[in-house]
Design an enzyme around this catalytic site. Structure first.
Site, PDB file in Angstrom:
ATOM      1  CG  ASP A 178      34.049  44.261  37.311  1.00 50.28           C
ATOM      2  OD1 ASP A 178      35.973  43.989  37.315  1.00 50.28           O
ATOM      3  OD2 ASP A 178      33.300  45.328  37.714  1.00 50.28           O
TER       4      ASP A 178
ATOM      5  CD  GLU B  19      36.981  49.286  39.362  1.00 49.09           C
ATOM      6  OE1 GLU B  19      37.519  50.493  39.774  1.00 49.09           O
ATOM      7  OE2 GLU B  19      36.315  49.496  38.374  1.00 49.09           O
TER       8      GLU B  19
HETATM    9 ZN   LIG Z   1      38.595  50.395  35.472  1.00 50.98          ZN
END
Ligand SMILES: [Zn+2]
Length: 388
Positions: free
Chosen positions: A74, A136
């Site tokens: 992401d 993340e």
């Molecule tokens: Zn990163």
């Protein structure tokens, strides 16, 4: 299909607009198909809505040991940023490659995927694992699911390298991130009659003042971790509550966080907060409003990366080509490294590109960083081969 260069794969990966709030499945599908050429044994783990997936792949023998190369799929949004090129089309300008995620952190994945074409699978006696996570950037929400599933299905690897942009320097420690929402529920009353209700904002104010006191006391305990700043930080980011000046507010809520030093138990601050609420705030709040409450819920918990006293991964990665000298350090940004470390895998952070470009408009990576990373990945592969 002929083999693809790091840059060609980076072009593909950047073109998938995998902003955290959106699905990453188009990227995962592409990578899984690509990995099929190398006989990878792939496992997906999913978010609750099954709109996003982690991909964990094993290549080579089914044996203990080996190495995990890990990154997140992401990227942060481009909203409100002034980009001079299309953020989702990798564009070269003045020798630099521009695109969202070029540094943070599709560059690392592009390198390990492209170098697979040179991997001599028949010569391996230790496995290679590739890990790509979702979410993340919004609090490392996907990684634990992937690590748990991987350990349930494969032998434990020796080392993990998390390829966040560190300009190919080794990061051996980083802070924890701990984000909470606290909701204070009081009881509305006319402001001239506070003995008939409980004001949620004043109670929230006491809790926030206590958080500030904790933060200040931490500053006095600055360590030599190498983090910048070298102390645990406490912040309140948002607050809402109240309707009018002459009404005791029944509701107040605020979002707050602390970023703990690598060696510090992340539970200490939340425990101290809860004790203060239970012993000081709640009894006063309930004096005239027995139903009053204070609820604190975690929004994101990212474990720290602790410096490994044996420094196993650190010493090994230091010997790989492409890795910059200058010793290993600590940083204040958090990564998924702590999740691998907690699983008993010796872990460092080391990857191409600079953290200075991460999350910025006109994010770029220098192709020379990709070349350094290619050298490191080639040496990782060599480690997996049978001693001859
Ligand atoms: Zn990163």
């Amino acid at each position: 299909m002929s083999s693809l260069t790091s840059r060609e794969i980076l072009t593909r990966l950047v073109a998938f607009p995998t902003v955290s709030r959106d699905s990453n499945l188009s990227l995962i599908d592409w990578v899984e198909e690509y990995l099929g050429r190398f006989g990878a044994r792939c496992r997906r783990t999913w978010n609750a809505e099954e709109t996003k997936a982690n991909l964990f792949a094993a290549i080579g023998p089914d044996a203990p040991g080996g190495v995990v190369l890990s990154g997140h799929t992401d990227v942060v949004p481009i909203d409100g940023q002034d980009w001079h090129t299309d953020p989702f089309e990798l564009t070269e300008r003045d020798g630099l490659l521009y695109g969202r995620g070029s540094a943070d952190m599709k560059g690392f994945a592009a390198v390990f995927l492209s170098r697979l074409a040179s991997l001599n699978i028949a010569a391996m006696d230790k496995p290679l694992y590739l890990a790509l996570s979702y979410d993340e950037e919004v609090g490392c929400l996907g990684i634990d699911r992937m690590v748990d599933d991987a350990l349930a299905n494969f032998a434990r690897p020796d080392f993990a390298i998390i390829g966040e942009p560190t300009s190919m320097q080794i990061v051996r420690a980083h802070k924890s991130i701990n984000v909470f929402r606290t909701v204070v529920t009081g009881q509305a009353a006319h402001s001239s009659q506070p003995h008939r209700g409980a004001g949620a904002i004043l109670a929230a104010g006491r809790i926030i003042e206590h958080l500030d006191a904790i933060g200040r006391s931490r500053r006095a305990e600055a360590g030599d971790s190498g983090c910048e700043p070298p102390w645990t930080t406490v912040q309140v980011g948002t607050i809402q509550g109240g309707t009018a000046v002459n009404i005791l507010p029944a509701h107040c809520e605020f979002l707050w966080e602390y970023r703990g030093l690598p060696g510090e138990d992340p539970e200490v601050i939340i425990d101290a907060m809860q004790t203060f609420i239970d012993e000081k705030v709640l009894p006063d709040l309930r004096e005239f409003a027995p139903g009053a409450s204070v609820e604190t819920t975690p929004i994101a918990r990212v474990p720290p990366l602790l410096p490994d006293p044996e420094a196993k991964a650190e010493q090994w990665v230091q010997r790989l080509r492409g890795v910059r000298d200058g010793g290993s350090g600590a940083v204040s940004f958090a990564t998924e490294a702590g999740s691998f470390q907690r699983a008993g895998i010796s872990t460092v952070v080391c990857g191409p590109g600079s953290i200075d470009q991460a999350h910025q408009p006109n994010e770029f990576i220098d192709p020379a960083e990709l070349e350094r990373c290619e050298a490191m990945v080639d040496d990782v592969f060599a480690y997996l081969y049978r001693a001859s």
